[in-house]
Design an enzyme around this catalytic site. Sequence first.
Site, PDB file in Angstrom:
ATOM      1  N   ASP A 130       0.818  -1.217   0.000  1.00 46.15           N
ATOM      2  CA  ASP A 130       0.000   0.000   0.000  1.00 46.15           C
ATOM      3  C   ASP A 130       0.852   1.267   0.000  1.00 46.15           C
ATOM      4  O   ASP A 130       0.324   2.376   0.104  1.00 46.15           O
ATOM      5  CB  ASP A 130      -0.943   0.008   1.208  1.00 46.15           C
ATOM      6  N   GLY A 131       2.167   1.111  -0.073  1.00 47.49           N
ATOM      7  CA  GLY A 131       3.035   2.278  -0.135  1.00 47.49           C
ATOM      8  C   GLY A 131       3.258   2.956   1.211  1.00 47.49           C
ATOM      9  O   GLY A 131       3.957   3.963   1.294  1.00 47.49           O
ATOM     10  N   ARG A 181      14.763   9.065   5.897  1.00 48.48           N
ATOM     11  CA  ARG A 181      16.044   8.379   5.985  1.00 48.48           C
ATOM     12  C   ARG A 181      17.111   9.219   5.305  1.00 48.48           C
ATOM     13  O   ARG A 181      16.842   9.929   4.338  1.00 48.48           O
ATOM     14  CB  ARG A 181      15.966   7.012   5.298  1.00 48.48           C
ATOM     15  N   ASP A 257      18.323  -7.288  -1.701  1.00 46.30           N
ATOM     16  CA  ASP A 257      17.810  -5.930  -1.893  1.00 46.30           C
ATOM     17  C   ASP A 257      17.906  -5.114  -0.603  1.00 46.30           C
ATOM     18  O   ASP A 257      17.620  -3.916  -0.600  1.00 46.30           O
ATOM     19  CB  ASP A 257      16.360  -5.954  -2.394  1.00 46.30           C
ATOM     20  N   ASN A 258      18.306  -5.753   0.480  1.00 48.00           N
ATOM     21  CA  ASN A 258      18.487  -5.028   1.738  1.00 48.00           C
ATOM     22  C   ASN A 258      19.957  -4.926   2.117  1.00 48.00           C
ATOM     23  O   ASN A 258      20.293  -4.717   3.277  1.00 48.00           O
ATOM     24  CB  ASN A 258      17.708  -5.720   2.862  1.00 48.00           C
ATOM     25  N   ASP A 267      17.471  -0.727   5.806  1.00 52.47           N
ATOM     26  CA  ASP A 267      16.157  -1.376   5.854  1.00 52.47           C
ATOM     27  C   ASP A 267      15.895  -2.091   7.179  1.00 52.47           C
ATOM     28  O   ASP A 267      15.915  -3.320   7.262  1.00 52.47           O
ATOM     29  CB  ASP A 267      15.961  -2.339   4.665  1.00 52.47           C
TER      30      ASP A 267
END
Length: 505
Positions: A130-131, A181, A257-258, A267
């Site tokens: 949901d972003g 961030r 991807d982290n 992350d």
Amino acid sequence: MAEVSAAIDSRREGSFGSLGSAFMTRLPAAPLPSPYVVGFSKDAAAMLGFAPSVADDPAFADYFAGNPTPDWPQPSLPYASVYSGHQFGVWAGQLGDGRALGLGEVDHAGMRYELQLKGAGLTPYSRMGDGRAVLRSSIREYLCSEAMHHLGIPTTRALAVIGSDQPVRREEIETAAVVTRVSTSFVRFGHFEHFYSQDRVDDLRTLADHVIDRFYPQCREQDDPYLALLGEAVRTTADLMVDWQAVGFCHGVMNTDNMSILGLTIDYGPFGFIDGFDANHICNHSDSQGRYSYRRQPQVGYWNLFCLAQALLPLLGAQYGEAKRNERAIEDAQRVLEGFKARFAPGLEARTRAKLGLELERDGDDQLVNALFEVMHKNRADFTLTFRHLAKLSKHDASGDAPARDLFLDRAAFDAWANDYRRRLSEEPRDDAARAVAMNRINPRFVLRNHLAETAIRHAREKDFTELERLAAVLRHPFDEQPEHDAYAGLPPDWASSLEVSCSS
Ligand code: AMP
Ligand code: MG
């Protein structure tokens, strides 16, 4: 205060934002109703050259929630970057910033920092999400990234958490928040994997050149700059694994991807610091197989570096000429990857020796260390407090044993180990006091235990942010005694054992 937004440039030459549309999609953040400041890091603000009073400006919450702010104009659209990755050991294909938007860069005191809003709404990479990010996980990321920085561990930072009453559905209905961030770079191993997997070698090279030019210009002097880049990733990742293991930090989702190309902790999701020591501790409730357990983190770091090496292969070995390139590039990459072991194991050994206050290297030190971890594991002795209290042990007698000893149910097992340790300490030149000072500089008294974060979250849900601020202040000085904050250094309360953190954030 509009100088904050004026300082942020989303297309500055040489910045990630300047790379172009192959790497990102530009779009506005989704507005968040009635935002308010939940947390604000004055340290991170100072790093960016922002006045500590910026958060008092009424436009601050709106701006860092991603809302349009006439008083703080946004010079150009933010961006969501595209990446791919291996999740839990399996190729997951395209991922990308599904809920994060890069605002651009700030240039301050000779350093350039990228700012990113996490939880700023849907992007083309949101997939089923949901972003949004919820208040709970945003507070955890804010607290932990700042705490890691003050522990001296490479990490992305957090400038602020902005909350809103907008509901967000997870296992339960929670509320939305956005973390600002801050990092020198948000490039992940997965960015390289993305262009490799799509056979887009020119884009892959552009990305690698960006990282080299910005962060590792010395790689240009090597025969193969891209191999040198891999070497830097091996070095920084190995060092990061030493840092994590040495404080009992578990990341929880070490997917490629982290993994930061700069070896930063990035992350923050279902992370945790180990309380009672269990070498197989799994902090992520969703990780049923324990792929990312404490003990396995260094191996996983190594595995992830293999994925990175594979992705860089098309760029490697150009100096050998086409006929020889492939074969020689693979050999080179393997050799550089081997460097992980050569750096991690001695690195952790040296760090652990320092944690025990041992200046000299002696045969048998590794047995002493292993025996300690074994007896800690069997007794589920508190990781942070064990090391902190060992500084109180005297090399002469057992007069200072009690605080550490009390952490072990099996007192006899502790005594046996403590006597071996004492014998070893008698070979050390330093006296007890000097050793204690050195140990207290490397063994924190305060780490972000789950129950501390949880308490701050519960108050924040009631719009009381004082506990969050107090905890953040304590964690700013993790190595200081801070006797007035004893409660933050104690063992977790009974209710903490029921806390679970998962990928849901
Ligand atoms: P993570 O495991 O949190 O690092 O997320 C893996 C991928 O899922 C990344 O591409 C994230 O951007 C995406 N993602 C996670 N949560 C959401 C969310 N609520 N909405 C959209 N994308 C998400
Ligand atoms: Mg991620």
